[in-house]
Enzyme design. Structure first.
Site, PDB file in Angstrom:
ATOM      1  N   ILE A   2       0.836  -1.205   0.000  1.00 37.27           N
ATOM      2  CA  ILE A   2       0.000   0.000   0.000  1.00 37.27           C
ATOM      3  C   ILE A   2       0.865   1.247   0.000  1.00 37.27           C
ATOM      4  O   ILE A   2       0.655   2.175  -0.775  1.00 37.27           O
ATOM      5  CB  ILE A   2      -0.936   0.003   1.227  1.00 37.27           C
ATOM      6  CG1 ILE A   2      -1.864  -1.211   1.184  1.00 37.27           C
ATOM      7  CG2 ILE A   2      -1.738   1.299   1.279  1.00 37.27           C
ATOM      8  CD1 ILE A   2      -2.716  -1.349   2.428  1.00 37.27           C
ATOM      9  N   GLY A   5       7.516   3.588   3.829  1.00 40.28           N
ATOM     10  CA  GLY A   5       8.087   4.698   4.579  1.00 40.28           C
ATOM     11  C   GLY A   5       9.576   4.527   4.767  1.00 40.28           C
ATOM     12  O   GLY A   5      10.218   3.695   4.128  1.00 40.28           O
ATOM     13  N   GLY A   6      10.137   5.326   5.673  1.00 38.37           N
ATOM     14  CA  GLY A   6      11.577   5.282   5.886  1.00 38.37           C
ATOM     15  C   GLY A   6      12.039   3.986   6.519  1.00 38.37           C
ATOM     16  O   GLY A   6      13.139   3.513   6.239  1.00 38.37           O
ATOM     17  N   MET A   7      11.202   3.383   7.369  1.00 38.68           N
ATOM     18  CA  MET A   7      11.634   2.200   8.092  1.00 38.68           C
ATOM     19  C   MET A   7      10.787   0.966   7.798  1.00 38.68           C
ATOM     20  O   MET A   7      11.227  -0.163   8.004  1.00 38.68           O
ATOM     21  CB  MET A   7      11.600   2.490   9.594  1.00 38.68           C
ATOM     22  CG  MET A   7      12.240   1.421  10.459  1.00 38.68           C
ATOM     23  SD  MET A   7      12.358   1.916  12.183  1.00 38.68           S
ATOM     24  CE  MET A   7      10.643   2.153  12.611  1.00 38.68           C
ATOM     25  N   GLY A   8       9.567   1.176   7.291  1.00 33.31           N
ATOM     26  CA  GLY A   8       8.696   0.030   7.092  1.00 33.31           C
ATOM     27  C   GLY A   8       7.897   0.113   5.814  1.00 33.31           C
ATOM     28  O   GLY A   8       7.856   1.142   5.122  1.00 33.31           O
ATOM     29  N   VAL A  10       3.953  -1.059   4.241  1.00 33.19           N
ATOM     30  CA  VAL A  10       2.600  -1.447   4.623  1.00 33.19           C
ATOM     31  C   VAL A  10       1.969  -2.200   3.464  1.00 33.19           C
ATOM     32  O   VAL A  10       1.990  -1.743   2.320  1.00 33.19           O
ATOM     33  CB  VAL A  10       1.749  -0.209   4.988  1.00 33.19           C
ATOM     34  CG1 VAL A  10       0.354  -0.642   5.408  1.00 33.19           C
ATOM     35  CG2 VAL A  10       2.416   0.603   6.095  1.00 33.19           C
ATOM     36  N   LYS A  25       2.157  -4.071   8.529  1.00 35.01           N
ATOM     37  CA  LYS A  25       3.354  -3.241   8.414  1.00 35.01           C
ATOM     38  C   LYS A  25       4.556  -4.084   8.792  1.00 35.01           C
ATOM     39  O   LYS A  25       4.605  -4.674   9.878  1.00 35.01           O
ATOM     40  CB  LYS A  25       3.270  -2.016   9.325  1.00 35.01           C
ATOM     41  CG  LYS A  25       4.460  -1.064   9.135  1.00 35.01           C
ATOM     42  CD  LYS A  25       4.254   0.257   9.850  1.00 35.01           C
ATOM     43  CE  LYS A  25       5.418   1.216   9.578  1.00 35.01           C
ATOM     44  NZ  LYS A  25       5.230   2.528  10.207  1.00 35.01           N
ATOM     45  N   ASP A 141       5.532  13.704  14.358  1.00 41.09           N
ATOM     46  CA  ASP A 141       5.519  13.789  12.891  1.00 41.09           C
ATOM     47  C   ASP A 141       4.088  13.920  12.380  1.00 41.09           C
ATOM     48  O   ASP A 141       3.675  13.229  11.452  1.00 41.09           O
ATOM     49  CB  ASP A 141       6.191  12.560  12.271  1.00 41.09           C
ATOM     50  CG  ASP A 141       6.491  12.756  10.777  1.00 41.09           C
ATOM     51  OD1 ASP A 141       6.595  13.921  10.346  1.00 41.09           O
ATOM     52  OD2 ASP A 141       6.608  11.744  10.058  1.00 41.09           O
TER      53      ASP A 141
END
Length: 407
Positions: A2, A5-8, A10, A25, A141
């Site tokens: 979907i 991001g920076g670390m994960g 989804v 995630k 954030d």
């Protein structure tokens, strides 16, 4: 997948045990063996699970897959009309141009309902953030891209990866009570919400004090700034413009007068000095709720004209009673006036008829008087003629049988 991001990452997944679609995630492959990244990922799971609130996506499960990658499962937000708040803002503002008069007409049209829904979404975000603060958690954030809007208008804060736990819930509640009851704003040194991580957040939505590595920013104040920036983005359709070096940067008034209090709320939340900001998310939410209800807001002193203009909407029952009384009075006055006019017209007609009759009577009387005078004149003339005949005719004068007549 979907989103990423920076670390994960989804993913959309299927829960075989419950027979439902879910969101999953998973930590990115390059961070799967990074101890610090895994610890941060697990902290996100723990923080999110601790926030039992309708504005936080619930977590269903957490585990490790066959490749050793950490993951957790949560509710999937999908359906018609769902997406991020950023997408909703872009859809709304793409229908109006930047010209002031055009935008004013646009916001005064039927789209006011859509705009109110966006503001209601911001209010939901503020209330969720207030709950997180009461649990001793700062998001750090907050931005429209991290806000999910469901198909039925539900608004949820996602991506708690940068969130930080500051105090225990009990201690944090004491801090909030003390701060709310104090007239003196908490300074940097007094705040227990400090963090030394500089530059955390997204440009345009992060507080200016978080840019410096030499200060320990107040994380409550930083979240409140981000909430104000989100509200500003909803109003103007663009990220915050106050990230430049200008100390007295003011937001352009591109909205009608009805939205001016809302802009004032955003400006107060985004004040450069944290002492000038709202001291809690609850106070920010109260002002937004008052604006939605048409009530005065603390950030915007209303003029006398504005208070008079908004009085009927703020006192609907009394205004309705007064309007009903006024309407009844106007109807009664109108009926009375109509009856007066009708009676006056009838009286004028009667007066006109009487005047005509009097005029005709005068004419008849005058005719009778003229006829009588004429008859009297004729009779007098006949007498005079007869007298002249008797007295002037010589033959009649000498006749003895007319003596008595002449006498």
């Amino acid at each position: 997948e979907i989103r990423s991001g920076g670390m994960g990452q989804v993913f959309r997944a299927f829960d075989r045990a419950c027979g439902r679609l879910v969101a999953l995630k998973k930590i990115r492959k390059e961070f799967a063996q990074d101890t610090r990244a895994r610890r941060r990922f697990l902290a996100e799971v723990e923080l999110t699970a601790d926030l039992e609130h309708p504005g936080v996506i619930p977590i269903y499960d957490q585990s490790v897959d066959s490749t050793g990658r950490e993951f957790y499962v949560m509710r999937l937000i999908c359906g018609d009309g769902s997406g991020t708040l950023q997408q909703a803002i872009e859809r709304f503002h793409s229908q109006s141009d930047s010209d002031f008069s055009s935008r004013k007409r646009y916001w005064n049209s039927s789209n006011r309902g859509a705009f109110r829904k966006l503001v209601e979404s911001v209010l939901a975000i503020v209330e969720t953030t207030a709950h997180a603060h009461s649990r001793g958690i700062a998001h750090r954030d907050l931005k429209p891209a991290n806000i999910l809007v469901g198909p039925y208008g539900e608004t949820l804060i996602a991506d708690w990866g940068l969130a930080k736990r500051i105090n225990s819930p009990g201690q944090q509640l004491s801090n909030l009570v003390a701060m709310a009851s104090s007239d003196k704003p908490m300074s940097h040194s007094e705040s227990t919400w400090a963090s030394t991580a500089p530059g955390v957040g997204t440009p345009g939505f992060r507080a200016p004090e978080t840019e410096s590595a030499t200060k320990s920013p107040n994380l409550i104040a930083a979240d409140i700034y981000s909430l104000g920036a989100i509200l500003d983005c909803v109003i103007t359709g663009a990220p915050s413009r106050s990230q430049d070096n200008s100390e007295n940067q003011s937001l352009p008034l591109i909205s009608p007068a009805a939205v001016a209090p809302l802009l004032a709320i955003a400006q107060k939340a985004m004040a450069n000095d944290i002492a000038d900001r709202y001291q809690s998310a609850q106070l920010l939410g109260l002002d937004i709720r008052n604006w939605l209800a048409g009530e005065p807001v603390s950030a915007y002193p209303e003029s006398t004209a504005e208070r008079i203009w908004k009085w009927p909407t703020r006192h609907r029952l009394l205004a309705t009673a007064m309007a009903s009384g006024l309407l009844i009075t106007l109807l009664a006055s109108g009926l009375f006036s109509w009856m007066q006019i009708a009676q006056k017209a009838e009286l004028q007609q009667l007066l006109a008829t009487t005047s005509t009759l009097l005029e005709e009577n005068q004419k008849a009387k005058k005719s009778l008087e003229e006829a009588f005078s004429q008859r009297e004149s004729l009779a007098l003339h006949a007498i005079i003629e007869f007298q002249s005949l008797l007295t002037m005719n010589p033959s009649l004068q000498a006749d003895s049988q007319f003596r008595s007549v002449r006498e």
